[in-house]
Structure formats: C-alpha cells, structure tokens
Motif scaffolding. Structure first.
Motif, PDB file in Angstrom:
ATOM      1  N   ARG A 108       1.163  -7.732   6.655  1.00 27.59           N
ATOM      2  CA  ARG A 108       0.831  -8.718   7.150  1.00 27.59           C
ATOM      3  C   ARG A 108      -0.382  -9.705   6.377  1.00 27.59           C
ATOM      4  O   ARG A 108      -0.806 -10.225   6.844  1.00 27.59           O
ATOM      5  N   ARG A 109      -1.394  -8.099   5.409  1.00 26.83           N
ATOM      6  CA  ARG A 109      -1.793  -8.547   5.348  1.00 26.83           C
ATOM      7  C   ARG A 109      -1.533  -9.485   3.142  1.00 26.83           C
ATOM      8  O   ARG A 109      -1.361  -9.095   2.589  1.00 26.83           O
ATOM      9  N   ILE A 137       3.462   4.149   0.187  1.00 27.34           N
ATOM     10  CA  ILE A 137       4.168   4.560   0.058  1.00 27.34           C
ATOM     11  C   ILE A 137       5.448   3.490  -0.612  1.00 27.34           C
ATOM     12  O   ILE A 137       5.922   3.357  -2.212  1.00 27.34           O
ATOM     13  N   THR A 171       0.772  -1.606   0.229  1.00 28.31           N
ATOM     14  CA  THR A 171       0.433  -0.115   0.130  1.00 28.31           C
ATOM     15  C   THR A 171       0.696   0.972   0.260  1.00 28.31           C
ATOM     16  O   THR A 171       1.947   1.007   0.297  1.00 28.31           O
ATOM     17  N   ASN A 213       9.880   0.369   4.981  1.00 31.44           N
ATOM     18  CA  ASN A 213       8.901   1.605   5.009  1.00 31.44           C
ATOM     19  C   ASN A 213       8.412   0.925   5.967  1.00 31.44           C
ATOM     20  O   ASN A 213       6.797   2.026   6.586  1.00 31.44           O
ATOM     21  N   TRP A 240      -3.207   7.632   6.479  1.00 30.85           N
ATOM     22  CA  TRP A 240      -4.465   8.685   6.891  1.00 30.85           C
ATOM     23  C   TRP A 240      -5.927   8.106   6.134  1.00 30.85           C
ATOM     24  O   TRP A 240      -6.958   9.545   6.441  1.00 30.85           O
ATOM     25  N   TYR A 265       4.565   8.190  18.543  1.00 26.99           N
ATOM     26  CA  TYR A 265       4.691   8.101  16.760  1.00 26.99           C
ATOM     27  C   TYR A 265       6.150   8.968  16.623  1.00 26.99           C
ATOM     28  O   TYR A 265       7.384   7.865  15.736  1.00 26.99           O
TER      29      TYR A 265
HETATM   30  N1  LIG Z   1       1.375   9.366   4.581  1.00 29.74           N
HETATM   31  C1  LIG Z   1       2.228   9.995   5.349  1.00 29.74           C
HETATM   32  O1  LIG Z   1       1.561  11.256   5.679  1.00 29.74           O
HETATM   33  C2  LIG Z   1       3.622   9.493   5.310  1.00 29.74           C
HETATM   34  C3  LIG Z   1       4.121  10.845   6.739  1.00 29.74           C
HETATM   35  C4  LIG Z   1       5.030  10.409   7.513  1.00 29.74           C
HETATM   36  C5  LIG Z   1       5.935   9.137   7.702  1.00 29.74           C
HETATM   37  N2  LIG Z   1       4.794   8.036   6.373  1.00 29.74           N
HETATM   38  C6  LIG Z   1       5.709   6.829   7.041  1.00 29.74           C
HETATM   39  O2  LIG Z   1       5.562   5.841   5.537  1.00 29.74           O
HETATM   40  C7  LIG Z   1       5.530   4.578   5.747  1.00 29.74           C
HETATM   41  C8  LIG Z   1       4.468   4.428   4.948  1.00 29.74           C
HETATM   42  O3  LIG Z   1       3.244   4.424   5.331  1.00 29.74           O
HETATM   43  P1  LIG Z   1       1.988   5.383   4.417  1.00 29.74           P
HETATM   44  O4  LIG Z   1       1.710   6.723   3.975  1.00 29.74           O
HETATM   45  O5  LIG Z   1       2.361   4.324   3.169  1.00 29.74           O
HETATM   46  O6  LIG Z   1       0.823   4.425   5.201  1.00 29.74           O
HETATM   47  P2  LIG Z   1       0.556   2.696   4.848  1.00 29.74           P
HETATM   48  O7  LIG Z   1       0.000   2.811   3.469  1.00 29.74           O
HETATM   49  O8  LIG Z   1      -0.543   2.523   6.375  1.00 29.74           O
HETATM   50  O9  LIG Z   1       1.301   1.908   5.022  1.00 29.74           O
HETATM   51  C9  LIG Z   1       1.764   1.280   5.677  1.00 29.74           C
HETATM   52  C10 LIG Z   1       2.602  -0.893   5.624  1.00 29.74           C
HETATM   53  O10 LIG Z   1       3.110  -0.984   6.310  1.00 29.74           O
HETATM   54  C11 LIG Z   1       2.664  -2.621   6.583  1.00 29.74           C
HETATM   55  N3  LIG Z   1       2.901  -2.860   8.065  1.00 29.74           N
HETATM   56  C12 LIG Z   1       2.575  -2.049   9.190  1.00 29.74           C
HETATM   57  N4  LIG Z   1       3.041  -2.606  10.245  1.00 29.74           N
HETATM   58  C13 LIG Z   1       3.098  -3.770   9.947  1.00 29.74           C
HETATM   59  C14 LIG Z   1       3.510  -5.426  10.909  1.00 29.74           C
HETATM   60  N5  LIG Z   1       3.738  -5.031  11.736  1.00 29.74           N
HETATM   61  N6  LIG Z   1       4.203  -5.911  10.200  1.00 29.74           N
HETATM   62  C15 LIG Z   1       4.552  -5.623   8.605  1.00 29.74           C
HETATM   63  N7  LIG Z   1       3.822  -4.595   7.828  1.00 29.74           N
HETATM   64  C16 LIG Z   1       3.424  -3.815   8.806  1.00 29.74           C
HETATM   65  C17 LIG Z   1       0.949  -2.386   6.503  1.00 29.74           C
HETATM   66  O11 LIG Z   1       0.800  -3.404   6.021  1.00 29.74           O
HETATM   67  P3  LIG Z   1      -0.281  -4.302   6.893  1.00 29.74           P
HETATM   68  O12 LIG Z   1      -1.989  -3.658   6.935  1.00 29.74           O
HETATM   69  O13 LIG Z   1      -0.715  -5.273   5.940  1.00 29.74           O
HETATM   70  O14 LIG Z   1       0.269  -5.452   7.322  1.00 29.74           O
HETATM   71  C18 LIG Z   1       1.328  -1.514   5.595  1.00 29.74           C
HETATM   72  O15 LIG Z   1       1.403  -1.360   3.541  1.00 29.74           O
HETATM   73  C19 LIG Z   1       5.906   4.720   7.148  1.00 29.74           C
HETATM   74  O16 LIG Z   1       6.154   4.243   8.192  1.00 29.74           O
HETATM   75  C20 LIG Z   1       4.231   5.634   7.912  1.00 29.74           C
HETATM   76  O17 LIG Z   1       4.940   5.711   9.361  1.00 29.74           O
HETATM   77  C21 LIG Z   1       4.003   8.335   5.891  1.00 29.74           C
END
Ligand SMILES: NC(=O)c1ccc[n+]([C@@H]2O[C@H](COP(=O)([O-])OP(=O)(O)OC[C@H]3O[C@@H](n4cnc5c(N)ncnc54)[C@H](OP(=O)(O)O)[C@@H]3O)[C@@H](O)[C@H]2O)c1
Length: 247
Positions: free
Chosen positions: A34-35, A14, A12, A87, A189, A150
């Motif tokens: 995980r999914r 990034i 999903t 990530n 988000w 966080y």
């Molecule tokens: N979006 C923003 O504004 C933003 C800003 C700054 C930093 N970030 C960081 O960017 C990164 C990517 O986030 P995103 O924004 O793309 O959101 P996201 O779509 O929620 O992606 C997070 C991903 O991490 C996986 N994940 C979470 N916990 C896990 C675990 N225990 N084991 C394996 N996989 C796990 C999730 O997949 P499953 O649920 O299937 O495991 C999901 O695919 C994160 O580290 C987030 O903190 C995001």
C-alpha cells in the motif's frame, strides 16, 4: 528464461527478503503493497545491489477488489506471471470481549490475511504460466496452534490453498504454503516487541534462536523453484521446531 514474479508485501520484512532472493536468481520481480514510498525505496535498494532494473513495484490495497483489478492489469501487461508469492498480511487487532469489537477484529484479520491473497490470485489466474507457475502463500505457526482472529485467518488460508492446489494441479500449477514461526526483524513486530516478549518467544524454540526473513525466503524460493515442480498442496513449517515444544 527469465521468470516474472509478484511478491505481495515485498517492501518490508519477509516479502523484501523473498524479492531479494528471487532477484538474485535472475527473476524479474514486482513488489506490491500500500505504501509507494516504501516499495520505491526497496526496489531502488535491490536494483542497486544487483546492478539491474529487475525489481519494480506496484501500489494498491489488496483487500480492495477495485484496486486489485487495476493492479492485476498492470502486473500482467508485461506477460504471464510465473511466480506469485502471497505474503502480505499482519495481525491488526487484539480480540475484544465486546461483540462489535470481536466482529471487527475477525473481519480485519480475514481482510488482511485471506482476502488479500484470494483476490490477487483470482485476478491473476488467467495470466499464470501453464504449465509451470507456482503460487506460495505465507501463513503462520498461529494457524497450527491457535491465536485468536489472526490464527483463524491464517488457518483459513490453508483450506483455501489446499482447494486451489487440487483445482490447478491438472494445469501444471503448484500451490503451497509456508508457515513461519517467530521472525522479529520485521514490521510485524516493530511496535509490540519488548525484550521480555522476545525472550519468552525464543525460549519456546527448540533450535534456541529466532528466525530471520532470509530463512523464510529460502523456503518460499524453494517452493517456487523447478526443484519443487512435483510438490503441491503442502504446508511447510519453518519455525525452529517450535511446534514440537522443548521436550
Ligand atoms: N514476522 C513474523 O514473526 C511472522 C510469523 C508468521 C507469519 N508472518 C507472516 O509473514 C508475512 C509477512 O510479514 P512480515 O513479518 O514480513 O511483516 P511486515 O514487514 O509487516 O510485512 C507485511 C507486508 O504486508 C503488506 N500489506 C499488509 N496489508 C496489505 C494490503 N492490504 N495490501 C497490500 N499490502 C499489504 C505491508 O505493506 P503496506 O503496509 O505498505 O501495505 C507489508 O509490506 C505476513 O503474512 C505475516 O502474517 C510473520
């Protein structure tokens, strides 16, 4: 030579954009999360887009040591890993004033954002390409300006990555971090973004617009590329100038 890349959270947001970018450049990419149904769908979409089978997936909870041990064995079965993108992460709980709730919130934030990166990296270390591998971890602007559990967890990722960078530099492995700002088109988000919150966030960004997963992926891909072979121990902010303020 085809590189072998692992992108955690690659199903999903990034992580998906990173997997897409690396696959577009010819890398063999395994996305981890995980999914399994989410990973399977993303891998299928990317393989269709690139008319290839270069995107695979592996399922597991990266905060669970036993699952990481199994995952790492699967990931290295095809040979050494050239690119590791840590990530996976998220912002699971809001802080509580109750001490038990506070302890849970900090523990969860560290499990999801720090333990996930540390366990997989340590498990893959013996099988990273030497010299030449690159590790890129994803933190957040929250690490630099504070945001409860966080922000604290993402800041811990910085300290860990800097130590790892000096440990692995003599082996020709680079370790860097990308700290994104506001990227709304993600599951991060999905359940909490209101139009008011989005407008408030964008108003804080000097470049005047939110970031996209592709813009973060471009920075990660650069740090994972041979162009960045002499760049290590860096924290690259990609946030439209948010930390500067609007002047
Ligand atoms: N979006 C923003 O504004 C933003 C800003 C700054 C930093 N970030 C960081 O960017 C990164 C990517 O986030 P995103 O924004 O793309 O959101 P996201 O779509 O929620 O992606 C997070 C991903 O991490 C996986 N994940 C979470 N916990 C896990 C675990 N225990 N084991 C394996 N996989 C796990 C999730 O997949 P499953 O649920 O299937 O495991 C999901 O695919 C994160 O580290 C987030 O903190 C995001």
């Amino acid at each position: 030579m085809t590189r072998r890349a692992v992108v955690t959270g690659g199903g999903t947001g990034i992580g998906r954009a990173v997997a897409r970018r690396l696959a577009a450049g010819g890398d063999e990419v395994t996305i981890v999360g995980r999914r399994s149904e989410v990973l399977k769908a993303t891998a299928a979409e990317l393989n269709t887009e690139f008319d290839s089978d270069r995107v695979g997936f592996a399922t597991g909870d990266l905060a669970d040591p036993d699952q990481v041990t199994e995952l790492a064995a699967q990931l290295v079965a095809g040979g050494p890993i050239d690119v590791l993108v840590n990530n996976a992460g998220g912002n699971p709980n809001q802080p509580s004033t109750d001490l038990t709730g506070l302890a849970d919130a900090y523990t969860d934030a560290f499990r999801i954002n720090v333990i996930t990166a540390v366990l997989l990296t340590e498990a893959l270390l013996p099988d990273l390409s030497r010299p030449g591998a690159s590790i890129v971890s994803v933190s957040s602007i929250a690490a630099l300006r504070g945001a409860g559990p966080y922000g604290a967890a993402k800041a811990a990722l910085h300290g860990w990555a800097l130590g790892l960078a000096s440990q692995l530099a003599p082996q020709g492995i680079t370790v860097n971090v990308v700290a994104p700002g506001f990227v709304p088109a993600t599951e991060f988000w999905a359940t909490r973004l209101t139009p008011e919150l989005e407008a408030d966030r964008v108003a804080q960004i000097p470049l005047g617009r939110a970031g996209t997963p592709d813009q973060i992926a471009a920075a990660i891909a650069h740090l994972a590329s041979p162009d960045a072979a002499w760049t290590t121990g860096q924290i690259l902010q990609v946030n439209g100038g948010t930390l500067l303020g609007r002047g």
